[in-house]
Each structure stands twice: as C-alpha cells, then as structure tokens.
Design an enzyme around this catalytic site. Structure first.
Site, PDB file in Angstrom:
ATOM      1  N   ASP A  81      -5.372   0.224   3.097  1.00 47.87           N
ATOM      2  CA  ASP A  81      -4.625  -1.066   3.717  1.00 47.87           C
ATOM      3  C   ASP A  81      -3.495  -0.778   4.556  1.00 47.87           C
ATOM      4  OD1 ASP A  81      -3.751  -0.553   1.158  1.00 47.87           O
ATOM      5  OD2 ASP A  81      -2.816  -2.236   1.103  1.00 47.87           O
ATOM      6  N   GLU A 138      -3.617  -1.481  -1.751  1.00 45.32           N
ATOM      7  CA  GLU A 138      -2.700  -1.092  -2.433  1.00 45.32           C
ATOM      8  C   GLU A 138      -1.068  -1.576  -2.472  1.00 45.32           C
ATOM      9  OE1 GLU A 138       0.872   1.130  -3.694  1.00 45.32           O
ATOM     10  OE2 GLU A 138       0.406   0.984  -1.473  1.00 45.32           O
TER      11      GLU A 138
END
Length: 387
Positions: A81, A138
């Site tokens: 991400d 994350e």
C-alpha cells in the site's frame, strides 16, 4: 556469497515492475490493481499455488523446493500500500493518482519480493516450502493482522516469517537489524474536555475548557518525564488541539485533544494508558469540568526473535559483507502481528542518501534491488538447504 548475479541480470525488469506500481499507488485495502498485478506475475512464474483475497486484498503464493522432506515452511512478506500524500518528485513515473503516493517504498518491497519469487520458482534450489506474502494496509490499516486473522499462518503451515524495509540514510544495499523490540507499539488517544461555555469577558461565569485542556497538554508530558523509568522508551505527543468555538470572544464548551503514544514494552504501554486517563481525570476535576478519554491500542511492539535475527544478520553479511546493529525505531510496523504468531525477523536495507520515508520527495532507490532480492533468496536457500 555476494549479490546473486541472477538479480543483477533481472534488475531492469524488476525496476520496471517497481516503477509501474509507483505510478499507480493504492491506499490501505484498496490495493486491487497492485494485487492483481502481483497475482498475475506469480502465476506467470509458475508458483504452485496463488491465492488472492487474504486479509481482504492480500495475495499469498506457494513455491515448493526440489524436495520438501525437511518439512520446513518459511514465509516472506512485503507490503503493497501507498500513503495519502501528494507526490513532489517530478519523476517520469510519478504517481498518476491525485493525493496518493508510494512515499514509504512499499513499491520497492513488492517488486523485490516478486523478483525473489521469480528466481525461487525458476531454481527451486531448496528443501522445503516458501510462502510469499503480499500485504495490503500496512500504513495504519492493520493489514498484517487481517491476514493473520484469516488463518494464513495455519493454512499454509508457516513456521517462520521474515520481512524487510528500505531505510534512507543507510548506504545502498547495506543491512541493519536488531534482536528483540525493534519498532514501537503505536497507540492513539482522543480526549474531550467539557465545561461551561460563555462570554470571554466573563470567565468567572464559565468552566474554561481551553485552560483545562492546555493544562492537560503540559501535564501529559510528565507521563514520560516523571512516571516512566528514564531507561525505558516512551513518547506521548498531543498532535491536535481543537475547540468548539472559533470566535474571539467565546470560551468554548468543549475542547478536543488527539495524539499518539509510542512504547517499546507491554509494561510501558499499560503505564501510558493508565496515566493518561488519570491525568486527564484529575485535571478536569481540578477545574470543575468533565473529560472523556478514548485510548485505542494500535500496532503492538514489533519484536524480532533472537535465533531468526541472528540468522537474518548472517544472511545479510553473506550478501553485502556486513550487517550493522539497527537503532530502535519509534515508528510502528504491523509486521508485528505476524511476529506475534510466528518467530521471525525484520531487517532494514539501505536506500542511500534520499529523502526520508513519508516525505513527498521520497523515492525508492532501484539500486537496492539486487541486494534486497538476494537477501530474500538466501534466507530460503540457507535456511532450507538441499542435502
């Protein structure tokens, strides 16, 4: 064992993958394009199993060695991400998505693990099974926890798990690691003081929440300076102070504080939560107001297990010639959830003299790719050697 020649040969290809991911950043669990790209590559590499939708948008693939007689199963994890940051690099492959950017190098982590997966699927020069893990969210979403909650560790029989993060300011391709607590627990607090609003010219007729909250901001600094043992690591930061009034002549009815707490042990985490609530309750009572404290426990302390850390450092030395002792990091890392379920280690790979992570001018250094890929591959081949 220096950087593997195969990864030097593959560097241009891996760089192309990385820059494509960089140009199309996706935030939190909305990593659909990235996950599809990852899954397609893994299928092309000939992985034995590719599964999507783990932890919402995570991808897991299995690569079996020439033999699996050892019974060993190792997990390798990368995050996918991006961050809600407007990119300011001016690069030709800069983000094409307004307000989103790979400002932490997860594009590089994903590309390096893909490179390692391709090599491992080609060579299969190990005795056991590799599970490559591509994780969403994350950056604050807890994607690692969601993948674990989906039963990932038990489903694929993962026995150990390893992670990696690039590190600006550290020489390109060098490594650093430490055993035990490494990255901090990341908690947040949300505090609302309520008093009696009124005219600023008549403060005696009010219960002034601005004074109350200001006193609390100062008092909260004593959690670290007077309640914690000086040798323990703890940060208590108030990051937002918002009143219910914007007028010059109004004492607000409510004041809202927000902030974060970073700790390196369960003991300090418990102390911080207890003392923040006690301090704010005491301040409110002193000034005749009331307070509501919402304390939210986020990522736990990320703890490297000793045996796996020593092994990871040995592998790093075999790749780059040295492995430094990393500093404690008060930032958070949700690989902590995976390390709570299985032994393993997390290592830093140097990104060189670049902007720091989470900065709009940051970019992952593609020169780190051969070293990062080599470390992944050597973790597998040295931990699960072919007899």
């Amino acid at each position: 064992m220096p950087v593997k020649n195969r990864f030097a040969e593959m560097q241009a290809e891996i760089t192309e993958w990385r820059r494509d991911i960089h140009a199309h950043p996706e935030i939190l669990f909305d990593t659909n394009r990235t996950a599809a790209l990852v899954a397609a590559r893994l299928q092309d590499f000939g992985c034995d199993e590719v599964v999507t939708g783990i932890g919402r948008t995570g991808v897991v693939a299995v690569i079996r060695g020439k033999s699996t007689g050892s019974g060993r199963v190792i997990g390798l994890r990368a995050d996918m991400d991006a961050l809600p940051i407007h990119e300011a690099t001016g690069l030709g492959y800069a983000s094409k998505t307004e307000g989103a950017m790979h400002a932490c190098g997860h594009d590089g982590h994903t590309a390096m693990l893909l490179g390692a997966a391709k090599y491992l699927a080609e060579t299969r020069n190990f005795d056991g099974t590799v599970v490559v893990i591509f994780q969403p969210a994350e950056e604050g979403g807890g994607g690692g926890k969601e993948m674990c909650d989906d039963g990932m560790m038990a489903r694929w029989g993962i026995q150990e798990v390893y992670g990696m993060h690039n590190w600006p300011g550290q020489p390109v391709g060098s490594f650093a690691i430490r055993p035990g607590a490494f990255f901090a627990a990341t908690d947040t607090f949300d505090i609302t003081f309520e008093g009696k609003g009124g005219h600023a010219a008549k403060p005696h007729e009010t219960v002034d929440t601005t004074v109350m909250a200001a006193q609390a901001v100062l008092a909260l600094q004593t959690v670290a300076s007077r309640n914690a043992d000086p040798v323990d690591q703890i940060v208590v930061s108030v990051t937002s102070f918002e009143t219910s009034s914007k007028a010059f002549n109004v004492i607000p009815q409510k004041v809202h504080l927000r902030g974060t707490v970073r700790t390196m042990s369960h003991t300090m985490r418990d102390l911080a939560e207890t003392r923040i609530k006690e301090v704010c309750t005491g301040v409110a009572a002193t000034f005749g107001g009331v307070v509501a404290v919402d304390y939210d426990r986020g990522y736990p302390v990320m703890v490297n297990t000793p045996e796996q850390t020593a092994f990871a450092a040995e592998v790093a030395r075999s790749v780059s010639g040295a492995c430094a002792e990393a500093p404690l990091v008060m930032g958070g890392e949700d690989f902590a959830f995976m390390l709570e379920e299985r032994p393993g280690a997390y290592i830093l790979v140097g990104n060189g003299d670049t902007a720091m992570v989470h900065h709009p001018e940051y970019d992952f250094n593609d020169e780190a790719i051969p070293a990062g890929c080599s470390w992944w591959a050597e973790i597998v081949e040295q931990r699960m050697p072919v007899a």
